[in-house]
Write a protein that holds these residues in place. Structure first.
Motif, PDB file in Angstrom:
ATOM      1  N   SER A 373      39.245  -2.820  -9.625  1.00 18.18           N
ATOM      2  CA  SER A 373      37.968  -2.718 -10.323  1.00 18.18           C
ATOM      3  C   SER A 373      38.251  -2.421 -11.796  1.00 18.18           C
ATOM      4  O   SER A 373      39.333  -1.922 -12.156  1.00 18.18           O
ATOM      5  CB  SER A 373      37.101  -1.606  -9.732  1.00 18.18           C
ATOM      6  N   ASN A 374      37.290  -2.718 -12.666  1.00 22.85           N
ATOM      7  CA  ASN A 374      37.500  -2.474 -14.090  1.00 22.85           C
ATOM      8  C   ASN A 374      37.800  -1.008 -14.355  1.00 22.85           C
ATOM      9  O   ASN A 374      38.653  -0.666 -15.183  1.00 22.85           O
ATOM     10  CB  ASN A 374      36.275  -2.921 -14.883  1.00 22.85           C
ATOM     11  N   THR A 375      37.096  -0.122 -13.658  1.00 24.29           N
ATOM     12  CA  THR A 375      37.308   1.317 -13.852  1.00 24.29           C
ATOM     13  C   THR A 375      38.725   1.718 -13.452  1.00 24.29           C
ATOM     14  O   THR A 375      39.396   2.471 -14.161  1.00 24.29           O
ATOM     15  CB  THR A 375      36.284   2.106 -13.024  1.00 24.29           C
ATOM     16  N   MET A 376      39.183   1.220 -12.302  1.00 29.01           N
ATOM     17  CA  MET A 376      40.522   1.574 -11.837  1.00 29.01           C
ATOM     18  C   MET A 376      41.599   0.955 -12.730  1.00 29.01           C
ATOM     19  O   MET A 376      42.628   1.580 -13.013  1.00 29.01           O
ATOM     20  CB  MET A 376      40.709   1.142 -10.386  1.00 29.01           C
ATOM     21  N   LYS A 377      41.393  -0.265 -13.183  1.00 30.29           N
ATOM     22  CA  LYS A 377      42.375  -0.905 -14.059  1.00 30.29           C
ATOM     23  C   LYS A 377      42.564  -0.126 -15.357  1.00 30.29           C
ATOM     24  O   LYS A 377      43.661  -0.061 -15.908  1.00 30.29           O
ATOM     25  CB  LYS A 377      41.944  -2.336 -14.378  1.00 30.29           C
ATOM     26  N   LEU A 378      41.483   0.457 -15.844  1.00 27.51           N
ATOM     27  CA  LEU A 378      41.560   1.231 -17.078  1.00 27.51           C
ATOM     28  C   LEU A 378      42.268   2.560 -16.891  1.00 27.51           C
ATOM     29  O   LEU A 378      42.603   3.237 -17.866  1.00 27.51           O
ATOM     30  CB  LEU A 378      40.150   1.465 -17.632  1.00 27.51           C
ATOM     31  N   GLY A 379      42.462   2.964 -15.635  1.00 28.33           N
ATOM     32  CA  GLY A 379      43.138   4.224 -15.359  1.00 28.33           C
ATOM     33  C   GLY A 379      42.248   5.438 -15.444  1.00 28.33           C
ATOM     34  O   GLY A 379      42.721   6.578 -15.397  1.00 28.33           O
ATOM     35  N   THR A 380      40.940   5.219 -15.540  1.00 25.91           N
ATOM     36  CA  THR A 380      39.997   6.321 -15.690  1.00 25.91           C
ATOM     37  C   THR A 380      40.054   7.285 -14.514  1.00 25.91           C
ATOM     38  O   THR A 380      39.871   8.488 -14.673  1.00 25.91           O
ATOM     39  CB  THR A 380      38.563   5.760 -15.842  1.00 25.91           C
ATOM     40  N   MET A 381      40.306   6.753 -13.321  1.00 21.00           N
ATOM     41  CA  MET A 381      40.286   7.575 -12.107  1.00 21.00           C
ATOM     42  C   MET A 381      41.688   7.880 -11.565  1.00 21.00           C
ATOM     43  O   MET A 381      41.814   8.376 -10.455  1.00 21.00           O
ATOM     44  CB  MET A 381      39.483   6.838 -11.017  1.00 21.00           C
ATOM     45  N   LYS A 382      42.730   7.611 -12.347  1.00 22.22           N
ATOM     46  CA  LYS A 382      44.083   7.738 -11.803  1.00 22.22           C
ATOM     47  C   LYS A 382      44.421   9.170 -11.384  1.00 22.22           C
ATOM     48  O   LYS A 382      45.181   9.378 -10.428  1.00 22.22           O
ATOM     49  CB  LYS A 382      45.104   7.219 -12.802  1.00 22.22           C
ATOM     50  N   ALA A 383      43.840  10.158 -12.046  1.00 23.03           N
ATOM     51  CA  ALA A 383      44.141  11.553 -11.698  1.00 23.03           C
ATOM     52  C   ALA A 383      43.586  11.932 -10.328  1.00 23.03           C
ATOM     53  O   ALA A 383      44.049  12.885  -9.705  1.00 23.03           O
ATOM     54  CB  ALA A 383      43.581  12.489 -12.760  1.00 23.03           C
ATOM     55  N   ARG A 384      42.603  11.180  -9.860  1.00 20.11           N
ATOM     56  CA  ARG A 384      41.984  11.475  -8.561  1.00 20.11           C
ATOM     57  C   ARG A 384      42.571  10.639  -7.429  1.00 20.11           C
ATOM     58  O   ARG A 384      42.203  10.825  -6.269  1.00 20.11           O
ATOM     59  CB  ARG A 384      40.475  11.231  -8.644  1.00 20.11           C
ATOM     60  N   LEU A 385      43.454   9.709  -7.768  1.00 19.25           N
ATOM     61  CA  LEU A 385      43.905   8.738  -6.773  1.00 19.25           C
ATOM     62  C   LEU A 385      44.694   9.392  -5.638  1.00 19.25           C
ATOM     63  O   LEU A 385      44.405   9.167  -4.452  1.00 19.25           O
ATOM     64  CB  LEU A 385      44.752   7.665  -7.456  1.00 19.25           C
ATOM     65  N   ALA A 386      45.662  10.219  -5.968  1.00 20.09           N
ATOM     66  CA  ALA A 386      46.489  10.839  -4.928  1.00 20.09           C
ATOM     67  C   ALA A 386      45.654  11.695  -3.987  1.00 20.09           C
ATOM     68  O   ALA A 386      45.817  11.641  -2.762  1.00 20.09           O
ATOM     69  CB  ALA A 386      47.594  11.675  -5.568  1.00 20.09           C
ATOM     70  N   GLY A 387      44.739  12.471  -4.536  1.00 14.81           N
ATOM     71  CA  GLY A 387      43.895  13.329  -3.708  1.00 14.81           C
ATOM     72  C   GLY A 387      43.030  12.552  -2.742  1.00 14.81           C
ATOM     73  O   GLY A 387      42.744  13.018  -1.631  1.00 14.81           O
ATOM     74  N   SER A 388      42.624  11.344  -3.137  1.00 13.59           N
ATOM     75  CA  SER A 388      41.747  10.537  -2.281  1.00 13.59           C
ATOM     76  C   SER A 388      42.488   9.924  -1.098  1.00 13.59           C
ATOM     77  O   SER A 388      41.861   9.432  -0.161  1.00 13.59           O
ATOM     78  CB  SER A 388      41.085   9.430  -3.103  1.00 13.59           C
ATOM     79  N   LEU A 389      43.820   9.955  -1.131  1.00  7.86           N
ATOM     80  CA  LEU A 389      44.633   9.290  -0.098  1.00  7.86           C
ATOM     81  C   LEU A 389      45.405  10.273   0.773  1.00  7.86           C
ATOM     82  O   LEU A 389      46.298   9.880   1.527  1.00  7.86           O
ATOM     83  CB  LEU A 389      45.601   8.316  -0.771  1.00  7.86           C
ATOM     84  N   GLN A 390      45.045  11.534   0.702  1.00  9.77           N
ATOM     85  CA  GLN A 390      45.776  12.582   1.409  1.00  9.77           C
ATOM     86  C   GLN A 390      45.843  12.345   2.920  1.00  9.77           C
ATOM     87  O   GLN A 390      46.840  12.691   3.566  1.00  9.77           O
ATOM     88  CB  GLN A 390      45.107  13.946   1.154  1.00  9.77           C
ATOM     89  N   GLU A 391      44.799  11.767   3.498  1.00  7.63           N
ATOM     90  CA  GLU A 391      44.746  11.649   4.960  1.00  7.63           C
ATOM     91  C   GLU A 391      45.567  10.481   5.511  1.00  7.63           C
ATOM     92  O   GLU A 391      45.669  10.314   6.727  1.00  7.63           O
ATOM     93  CB  GLU A 391      43.294  11.543   5.433  1.00  7.63           C
ATOM     94  N   ALA A 392      46.144   9.678   4.632  1.00  4.64           N
ATOM     95  CA  ALA A 392      46.993   8.577   5.090  1.00  4.64           C
ATOM     96  C   ALA A 392      48.401   9.086   5.378  1.00  4.64           C
ATOM     97  O   ALA A 392      48.895  10.014   4.728  1.00  4.64           O
ATOM     98  CB  ALA A 392      47.050   7.474   4.037  1.00  4.64           C
ATOM     99  N   ASP A 393      49.070   8.484   6.355  1.00  2.35           N
ATOM    100  CA  ASP A 393      50.453   8.840   6.663  1.00  2.35           C
ATOM    101  C   ASP A 393      51.429   8.168   5.709  1.00  2.35           C
ATOM    102  O   ASP A 393      52.485   8.714   5.396  1.00  2.35           O
ATOM    103  CB  ASP A 393      50.776   8.459   8.111  1.00  2.35           C
ATOM    104  N   GLN A 394      51.084   6.964   5.272  1.00  4.48           N
ATOM    105  CA  GLN A 394      51.849   6.271   4.243  1.00  4.48           C
ATOM    106  C   GLN A 394      50.874   5.539   3.330  1.00  4.48           C
ATOM    107  O   GLN A 394      49.803   5.098   3.774  1.00  4.48           O
ATOM    108  CB  GLN A 394      52.852   5.282   4.840  1.00  4.48           C
ATOM    109  N   VAL A 395      51.250   5.413   2.066  1.00  7.76           N
ATOM    110  CA  VAL A 395      50.389   4.769   1.067  1.00  7.76           C
ATOM    111  C   VAL A 395      51.191   3.707   0.324  1.00  7.76           C
ATOM    112  O   VAL A 395      52.302   3.978  -0.162  1.00  7.76           O
ATOM    113  CB  VAL A 395      49.828   5.793   0.059  1.00  7.76           C
ATOM    114  N   PHE A 396      50.626   2.507   0.247  1.00  6.24           N
ATOM    115  CA  PHE A 396      51.225   1.404  -0.491  1.00  6.24           C
ATOM    116  C   PHE A 396      50.225   0.964  -1.557  1.00  6.24           C
ATOM    117  O   PHE A 396      49.087   0.602  -1.243  1.00  6.24           O
ATOM    118  CB  PHE A 396      51.540   0.228   0.430  1.00  6.24           C
ATOM    119  N   CYS A 397      50.635   1.004  -2.813  1.00  7.32           N
ATOM    120  CA  CYS A 397      49.751   0.622  -3.920  1.00  7.32           C
ATOM    121  C   CYS A 397      50.288  -0.628  -4.597  1.00  7.32           C
ATOM    122  O   CYS A 397      51.450  -0.670  -5.007  1.00  7.32           O
ATOM    123  CB  CYS A 397      49.648   1.774  -4.922  1.00  7.32           C
TER     124      CYS A 397
END
Length: 469
Positions: A373-397
């Motif tokens: 998304s345009n917002t994610m590409k700009l990096g506006t939400m990058k500080a929240r990204l790790a916290g949003s994926l805590q419940e996954a056992d593995q993460v591939f970006c």
């Protein structure tokens, strides 16, 4: 009338094209990329499609050009239209004038959950025999299309017909920088939530709140707003002026309780917290607190249109969901692959949480994300990204095309997360990590290079596969 649509394969403009065709207009259109699923819907309706924005399309000589908000100045066809002084309008303006006039409009707005909530609402009205029209930014599985005129057979779109529309806060067109939803003249409005998003056009949350205030200002006194409790951004919107009654959901308001494992859904009335009143209970196929909140919002909006809560609750038991909302794309080698539209950190976390509660703690979830998304590409939400994926056992970006360091943003997750910029290598890594019993959750607001099919094809070689239609 012949209308030619610029940006026809977007979800909104593609839905508009189907509505225009159903009204008897000749419809053609163009886009930079003509691809399924929207291209399939349009082709099946007999709508003429053109690849790209060549100025030579002027030779089609339509009576009107409808311009999508993805079209900017410098677009060759748009520049030719402007140079020649040819008639054009924005998509929302056309819908308001040609589809929504005289209708009871139920608009679903908010940062998250618009498509799912609008689909639930349309289904409740359909099950109640009200035959709503709708224009939704996705494909409700119970209808199989993203848009239809509605109205009972023979009614020819009667004056009292209901119309459900996904009300986006994104801007209208190159010529109109107001949010789309101000055009729709809603009578019933769901404001599901309000967070910062669309960093490409909004400078901050306050700028988005102003657009929501513009929307609230034009709602009638006889209408209804359905909104969550304890949402500071929406409270600030209402404090600037609100002339319409508000029904609330969440803590202190109407709420839903449930269990993802069993599919229980219980509707609780506001009031006595010590002895809460249960209005009804059913079983449904959706998961997550976010979907239970969406369901309450849809039930309250449908009640405003005359559907009793109990009847709405019964309809949700038969609600099948929406394509690309935790949609199971297939099972191969004992590994399930899902597709979900989530792209904002809040949505990523909600989707993961819902799947986790359904599967339990012992089942592995591999999260695969594409920040496109345009917002994610700009990096506006990058500080929240790790916290949003805590419940996954593995993460591939998938980190191709990003101007910020995805690996660094995911570093708080430790070795369970990786960022890969090469698409084939990303697929290899996921296939190598997955094992029977795992659930691979792919989250992106785009096609993601057809990664779901590629994963299933590769995994199929490791065991028997059962494809989900």
């Amino acid at each position: 009338m012949h209308i030619h649509i610029l940006g026809i394969c977007g979800t909104f403009m593609g839905g508009l094209a189907q509505l225009a065709h159903a009204l008897g207009h000749r419809v053609s259109g163009c886009d930079a990329g003509i691809y399924p699923p929207m291209s399939d819907q349009l082709a099946s309706a007999g709508i003429e499609l053109h690849e790209g924005y060549d100025a030579a399309q002027i030779a089609l000589s339509p009576d009107l050009y409808v311009v999508g908000n993805a079209i900017s100045r410098g677009n060759p066809l748009l520049e030719e239209i402007l140079d020649r002084g040819l008639p054009y309008v924005s998509g929302p303006h056309w819908v308001a004038e040609h589809v929504l006039q005289g209708k009871w409009v139920l608009a679903v707005a908010g940062t998250h959950g618009k498509t799912s909530t609008a689909s639930m609402l349309a289904w409740i009205l359909e099950e109640a025999g009200l035959s709503p029209g709708f224009l939704i930014g996705g494909v409700p599985l119970d209808f199989g299309v993203s848009a239809r005129l509605g109205g009972k057979p023979g009614s020819n779109g009667a004056e009292n017909a209901f119309f459900v529309i996904e009300a986006d806060e994104y801007d209208t067109a190159f010529c109109d920088k107001r949010s789309k939803f101000v055009h729709y003249r809603a009578r019933t409005a769901i404001l599901n939530n309000l967070e910062f998003d669309h960093a490409d056009i909004f400078s901050d949350l306050a700028a988005i709140e102003t657009q929501f205030h513009h929307f609230v200002r034009i709602l009638p006194r006889t209408g209804l707003i359905v909104a969550p409790t304890a949402t500071e951004s929406l409270e600030r919107v209402f404090a600037r002026g609100c002339w319409t009654p508000i029904d609330t959901f969440g803590a202190g308001g109407w709420r839903a309780e449930g269990d993802d494992a069993s599919g229980a859904l219980r509707l609780i009335a506001p009031g006595n917290e010590a002895a809460p009143e249960m209005i009804g209970e059913t079983r449904w196929s959706q998961t997550g607190e976010h979907n239970r909140a969406n369901a309450v919002a849809a039930l309250l909006a449908a009640r405003h249109a005359g559907v009793p809560l109990e009847r709405g609750l019964a309809a949700l038991a038969r609600f099948s969901g929406v394509k690309r909302r935790l949609e199971l794309r297939g099972v191969a080698g004992g590994i399930s692959v899902y597709d979900d539209f989530a792209h904002h950190p809040t949505a990523l976390a909600s989707t993961l949480s819902g799947l986790r509660k359904k599967l339990g703690e012992r089942t592995r979830i591999l999260a695969v994300i594409e920040p496109r998304s345009n917002t994610m590409k700009l990096g506006t939400m990058k500080a929240r990204l790790a916290g949003s994926l805590q419940e996954a056992d593995q993460v591939f970006c998938y980190s191709a095309g990003l101007d910020w360091d995805a690996a660094q943003a995911l570093a708080p997750l430790g070795p369970k997360a990786c960022a890969i910029a090469d698409f084939p290598r990303l697929v290899d890594a996921i296939v190598s990590a997955a094992r029977p019993g795992d659930h691979v959750l792919v989250m992106s607001n785009g096609g993601f290079g057809g990664i779901h099919g590629k994963l299933l094809e590769r995994l199929r070689g490791q065991g028997e596969a059962l494809q989900i239609p």
